[in-house]
Write a protein that holds these residues in place. Structure first.
Motif, short mmCIF file in Angstrom:
data_model
loop_
_atom_site.label_atom_id
_atom_site.label_comp_id
_atom_site.label_asym_id
_atom_site.label_seq_id
_atom_site.Cartn_x
_atom_site.Cartn_y
_atom_site.Cartn_z
N ALA A 426 33.85 -29.96 -12.81
CA ALA A 426 32.95 -30.62 -11.88
C ALA A 426 32.64 -29.68 -10.73
O ALA A 426 33.50 -28.93 -10.26
CB ALA A 426 33.56 -31.91 -11.36
N LEU A 427 31.40 -29.72 -10.26
CA LEU A 427 30.96 -28.96 -9.10
C LEU A 427 30.52 -29.94 -8.02
O LEU A 427 29.67 -30.80 -8.27
CB LEU A 427 29.78 -28.04 -9.46
N GLY A 428 31.09 -29.81 -6.83
CA GLY A 428 30.69 -30.65 -5.72
C GLY A 428 29.61 -29.96 -4.90
O GLY A 428 29.89 -29.32 -3.89
N LEU A 429 28.37 -30.07 -5.34
CA LEU A 429 27.27 -29.41 -4.67
C LEU A 429 26.95 -30.08 -3.34
O LEU A 429 27.28 -31.25 -3.12
CB LEU A 429 26.03 -29.42 -5.57
N LEU A 430 26.29 -29.34 -2.47
CA LEU A 430 25.88 -29.84 -1.16
C LEU A 430 27.06 -30.45 -0.40
O LEU A 430 27.05 -31.60 0.01
CB LEU A 430 24.75 -30.86 -1.31
N ALA A 431 28.11 -29.63 -0.27
CA ALA A 431 29.33 -30.04 0.45
C ALA A 431 30.01 -31.23 -0.23
O ALA A 431 30.70 -32.01 0.43
CB ALA A 431 29.02 -30.36 1.91
N GLY A 432 29.81 -31.38 -1.54
CA GLY A 432 30.45 -32.45 -2.28
C GLY A 432 29.65 -33.73 -2.35
O GLY A 432 30.07 -34.68 -3.02
N TYR A 433 28.51 -33.79 -1.70
CA TYR A 433 27.70 -35.01 -1.73
C TYR A 433 26.98 -35.21 -3.06
O TYR A 433 26.54 -36.31 -3.37
CB TYR A 433 26.67 -35.00 -0.59
N LEU A 434 26.84 -34.13 -3.83
CA LEU A 434 26.15 -34.22 -5.12
C LEU A 434 27.06 -33.66 -6.21
O LEU A 434 26.95 -32.49 -6.59
CB LEU A 434 24.83 -33.44 -5.07
N PRO A 435 28.00 -34.45 -6.71
CA PRO A 435 28.88 -33.95 -7.78
C PRO A 435 28.16 -33.92 -9.12
O PRO A 435 27.43 -34.85 -9.48
CB PRO A 435 30.02 -34.98 -7.79
N ILE A 436 28.39 -32.82 -9.86
CA ILE A 436 27.83 -32.67 -11.21
C ILE A 436 28.99 -32.35 -12.14
O ILE A 436 29.81 -31.48 -11.86
CB ILE A 436 26.77 -31.55 -11.25
N ARG A 437 29.08 -33.06 -13.27
CA ARG A 437 30.20 -32.91 -14.18
C ARG A 437 29.69 -32.63 -15.60
O ARG A 437 28.63 -33.09 -16.00
CB ARG A 437 31.04 -34.19 -14.19
#
Length: 709
Positions: A426-437
């Motif tokens: 998982a990547l927490g993009l935008l300081a974790g506001y947009l998680p992508i798994r």
């Protein structure tokens, strides 16, 4: 017979269209569940019960109507794949035949240019072992969790159908069908379905296991138990006898059904007698079974690594005997001989084979026990937190994980003992506001699948959705799909209440001072000026507030000279450790030798050995690391002859920085060990008790190693 086939097709089609099964395991590395957010408290209410016991933020959460829908087959394509499967059959002269033809083309890659022999070869290979179809649904009206407690109320439907190769190969294979002297097994024919609801209470407790702490460095953890009350609504199961088979008699050119028997259990579906349907039987008895289940789990972790182990669904459902109907269909003719049908009329023969009029559903008035589909789950996760770095606006965190699932008892949708392995991240993009798994799954009932998820995670609310594609590693739904979505409200983002404080005015222990009363209490005491300045002020006899903390003896004990104070100040700045540990760097030994000599020369002076860290990492981890580093210094000095009663080691974590933590230079200055003089007996006694409380949290093995140095 046609009415039964039509009814079965309608039921199966509706099930395929509307039902599904959620992958509700929060440690599943494939991240196939949208609520798999890396160890949040809420996850424990749905998976490993130990997760609710973790000392992690947030402290609680509430999820409203998280629902997932799925349909897949181990071999056949989804009926919703391709436009021709949805539209073209209605324009064909024979929609049923066209639909089967299109479905087989989608499922097995048949093209129009293949010869009959080539198509037969492909179908023979693909249909060997039969075809399984699964559909189900999971929906939770409420999922609530707080620290140490979780509640999950859900209802679910599972439908599992297994069509054996013995039915398929005679129809589609030229080489492996019924040939002279050959039999085909159809004993694995199965139709199973269940509708049930459950209310699960999960209890978790934070703990530490010495073995995991000492040998795997997983110094934090939790254990948990989940207790489930299960209410069974409906259950249907039809299975062939294990010896059932087709035999081809070349002399009569007929199929012979050998040793075939179909056992049927029907509970709460409304069917009775000659497979008639009763509204009253279905509607007047919404609860037809009760049962209990048990989940056991443990989680061990540190700042980056996490290991999860749990066993779920240990228990059974006891179905009310008044609602239990059974039938046993023996495939014999009126004379008691094995059923035969002519090879030239295969479809009619199959129809006569499953004519349900030969055995009625009769009430048994006996309780029917059914085991829950128990499973073992083992998961590992590696996490990196970038919240303290300048690029965290782009990437807040990164996690990768592995998961192993082993079915212990089979059930609908969990119909194989083949292990299920998954890996993902998982990547927490935008300081974790947009998680992508994204994740991959191999084995288990899906055999091969890929999954992806996306979310919008604010601090107090998150909306997540996920998609699983069965039959492909590239998110292409070749054999089926799974969709899931959930809305979660979260709270309790304050820091943990161990030795880490949210506010300076709420210390865990308040040191007692003789005077003056307005002096700030420990551990948020404003630090006195460096020893050199204090000694100079004493020499000049200038009034300093810290002098009021001196013991009231008329003749004070000898203190350090200006030169000795300088040696102490310079030496304590030269104390360093190996990265991420309490092991002293070799470059520190000379400075520590100087400090040990001072302590031996002035046994009357007592010091608080303070350990401090920067702001990176978990609060509790930093607190324990700083305490262990302070203890490491103390025990090294003791090994060099310094009196034990002259030192008390206390760790303050990141709570007392001397500069900002937003630069590497600043963080280096904040990672330090300081010697602060203790001026009164009351202060000494309070700090001693504080030290004892913290020592209980430290690794005994590490302390013993420090003593040997």
């Amino acid at each position: 017979m046609k009415k039964y086939l039509i009814a079965a097709c309608v039921i199966l089609s509706l099930s395929n269209a509307t039902l599904g099964n959620a992958d509700n395991n929060p440690v599943s590395a494939g991240a196939t569940q949208s609520r798999n957010s890396g160890g949040l408290t809420l996850d424990g209410a749905m998976g490993n019960p130990a997760l609710v016991g973790l000392e992690r933020r947030p402290r609680g959460g509430l999820s409203l109507l998280p629902t997932s829908v799925a349909l897949w087959s181990d071999k056949a394509a989804s009926p919703f794949n391709g436009q021709r499967l949805l539209i073209d059959p209605f324009n064909a002269r024979n929609p049923a035949a066209y639909y089967v033809s299109a479905l087989f083309k989608e499922s097995f890659g048949l093209t129009d240019g293949l010869t009959p022999e080539e198509a037969s070869e492909i179908l023979t290979r693909e249909l060997r072992g039969g075809i399984g179809v699964y559909a189900g649904v999971r929906s939770s009206p409420i999922v609530f969790a707080t620290r140490g407690f979780g509640l999950n109320v859900k209802t679910y439907v599972d439908v599992d159908v297994r069509i054996p190769e013995g039915f398929l190969l005679p129809l589609f294979s030229e080489t492996d069908g019924l040939l002279a002297g050959r039999s085909l097994d159809f004993s694995d024919l199965r139709v199973s379905a269940i509708w049930a609801s459950e209310a699960a209470i999960k209890l978790g407790y934070s703990t530490t296991v010495p073995f995991m702490r000492d040998y795997l460095n997983l110094d934090k953890g939790a254990a948990g138990v989940g207790i489930k009350l299960i209410l069974g609504h409906s259950y249907f199961n039809a299975e062939m006898d294990k010896k059932s088979a087709f035999v081809y008699d070349s002399a009569s050119n007929k199929y012979i059904v050998s040793n075939a028997k179909l056992d049927i259990v029907n509970i709460g579906t409304g069917l009775y007698g000659d497979y008639n349907f009763s509204d009253s039987l279905f509607m007047d008895n919404p609860i037809n079974g009760q049962g209990w289940g048990l989940d056991l789990g443990a989680v061990f972790h540190n700042n980056r690594h996490a290991l999860s182990v749990d066993v779920q669904d240990i228990g059974m459902i006891l179905w009310n005997g008044k609602q239990v109907y059974k039938a046993a269909i023996d495939f014999k003719d009126t004379s008691g001989n094995n059923v035969e049908f002519d090879l030239r009329n295969l479809s009619e023969g199959f129809g006569n084979l499953f004519h349900m009029d030969s055995a009625n559903l009769e009430p048994t008035n006996k309780t029917y026990a059914m085991w829950l589909p128990a499973s073992l789950n083992i998961g590992y996760t590696y996490s990196l937190d970038f919240s303290e770095y300048d690029f965290d606006i782009l990437l807040g965190y990164l996690t990768t994980s592995l998961h192993y699932n082993q079915q212990l008892i089979l059930g609908p949708g969990k119909n194989t003992y083949v292990p299920r392995l998954s890996a993902g991240g998982a990547l927490g993009l935008l300081a974790g506001y947009l998680p992508i798994r994204y994740g991959l799954i191999a084995g288990g009932p899906e055999k091969l699948a890929s999954a992806a998820g996306v979310g919008l995670d604010a601090k107090y609310i998150s909306l997540d959705a996920s998609y699983k594609a069965v039959g492909s590693p590239f998110l292409i739904s070749k054999k089926g799909f799974e969709y899931a979505a959930g809305l979660t409200f979260r709270w309790g983002w304050r820091r943990n209440r161990n030795y880490v404080k949210d506010k300076p005015e709420e210390p865990a222990a308040e040191p007692i001072h003789d005077e003056p009363p307005e002096t700030p209490p420990l551990p948020v005491l404003e630090e006195p000026p460096p020893a050199e300045e204090k000694v100079m002020e004493e020499v000049l006899e200038e009034p300093v507030i810290y002098l009021t903390m001196l013991p009231p003896e008329p003749k004070p004990e000898p203190q350090l000279t200006v030169e000795e104070a300088q040696v102490l100040n310079i030496s304590q700045q030269a104390i360093n450790f190996q990265t991420g540990s309490a092991v002293l760097a070799q470059s520190s030994y000379g400075a520590l030798e100087n400090i040990a000599n001072l302590l031996k020369q002035h046994p009357n002076i007592r010091y608080e050995v303070q350990g401090h860290t920067d702001s990176q990492g978990d609060d509790v981890y930093n607190l324990l690391l700083s305490a262990e580093r302070a203890a490491s210094v103390k025990y090294y000095l003791m090994s060099r002859g310094a009196p034990e009663e002259s030192m008390i080691s206390i760790g303050y974590g990141k709570n007392m920085p001397i500069t900002e933590n937003n630069t590497a230079e600043g963080r280096a200055k904040n990672r330090r060990v300081e010697f602060v003089q203790i001026w009164s007996q009351d202060q000494y006694d309070t700090l001693k008790k504080f030290e004892g409380d913290m020592t209980k949290r430290l690794t005994k093995r590490a302390l013993e190693v420090k003593r040997k140095r």
